[in-house]
Design a protein around this motif. Structure first.
Motif: not given
Lengths: 139, 148
Positions: B35-39, B41-45, B51-55, B58-60
């Motif tokens: 999911i492209a959820g900005v909050s 992804l920003a938290a993950k970064a 998000s469970g995406i690789a950090r 998320a930064w990218m």
């Protein structure tokens, strides 16, 4: 590498869409929320365009065994309506209304009004850290 | 193009921007299955869950947001924008940060990705933050609080 490239393509498209749609202007966003005053419906077109494209994307998902550049889908599975969800969303809306910024436009606006956007983004991350602090690393 | 009665509205630019946002979210969904959820992804970064995406991913994504906006700024010769005072921005940012983590998402994750999936949770969240956003602006206007 594929994750990084796909992510930056998504981010660039997203940021361009926010700027083009006027969402990096807090006055336009607050104008949309001002339904009892001088209403600006632009944001409804932004949401509408995005939702239509994504509705098509969701219909493609079941036809894919796996994502194009990753091993498997990681999609939200929760379906319960909790006080936490509703309370959090209510708080978010208040913050959104106060300054006319949500997370995406706040970050994208770093190239439009760097100082103002940076204050918003740092405060937002601080708010996220507060939640993290109270809940531990579990969430 | 303008809409009669709403001279300020920019429906075509809004629709075009929305389609780009939808494409961005579709790239994340069909490309990476997320999911492209900005909050989130920003938290993950920054290492605050999310998000469970690789950090790095998320930064990218997060770095891509201002880059994409920059392209529009350069192509259009500058964008109109008015921002609230530093104090107001700080208060709003703090509330947005707390709210999006508690509520598991913001306008992108719930409003775009969730609503288009017909997710009950996201639809309720979206209706809720729209309602409190509208109420906040209405109350501030009634009190004569001009922030922009």
């Amino acid at each position: 590498m594929r994750t990084a490239l796909t992510s930056i393509v998504s981010g660039v498209l997203f940021g361009a869409g926010l700027a083009l749609g006027g969402m990096t202007d807090p006055a336009r966003v607050r104008g949309f929320l001002d339904i009892f005053g001088d209403w600006d419906p632009t944001l409804a077109f932004v949401m509408g365009g995005a939702v239509i494209v994504m509705a098509i994307a969701w219909r493609i998902v079941p036809r894919l065994a796996e994502p194009v550049f990753a091993g498997e889908f990681h999609l939200p599975t929760k379906s319960d309506l909790t006080p936490r969800l509703i309370g959090g969303a209510a708080l978010f809306g208040i913050g959104w209304g106060i300054a006319g910024l949500c997370p995406g436009p706040g970050i994208a606006a770093l190239v439009i009004e760097p100082a103002a956007a940076a204050i918003f983004v740092v405060a937002m991350l601080a708010g996220m850290a507060v939640v993290r602090l109270f809940e531990g690393a579990s969430s | 193009m303008t809409i009669p009665g709403f001279p300020e509205a920019a429906p075509l630019a809004g629709l075009a921007g929305g389609i780009l946002i939808g494409l961005a979210a579709a790239v994340m969904l069909l490309g990476l299955g997320r999911i492209a959820g900005v909050s989130g992804l920003a938290a993950k970064a920054v290492g605050l869950g999310g998000s469970g995406i690789a950090r790095s991913g998320a930064w990218m994504f997060v770095v891509g947001l201002p880059l994409g906006a920059l392209i529009v700024v350069l192509a259009s010769g500058g964008l109109e924008a008015s921002f609230a005072s530093p104090r107001t921005l700080a208060i709003a940012g703090l509330v947005v940060g707390i709210g999006t983590r508690l509520g598991s998402g913001c306008t992108s994750g719930h409003g775009v990705c969730g609503v288009s999936r017909l997710s009950g949770r996201s639809t309720v969240a979206t209706l809720t933050f729209m309602a409190t956003g509208i109420a906040t602006v209405a109350i501030m206007n009634a009190l004569g609080l001009e922030v922009l």
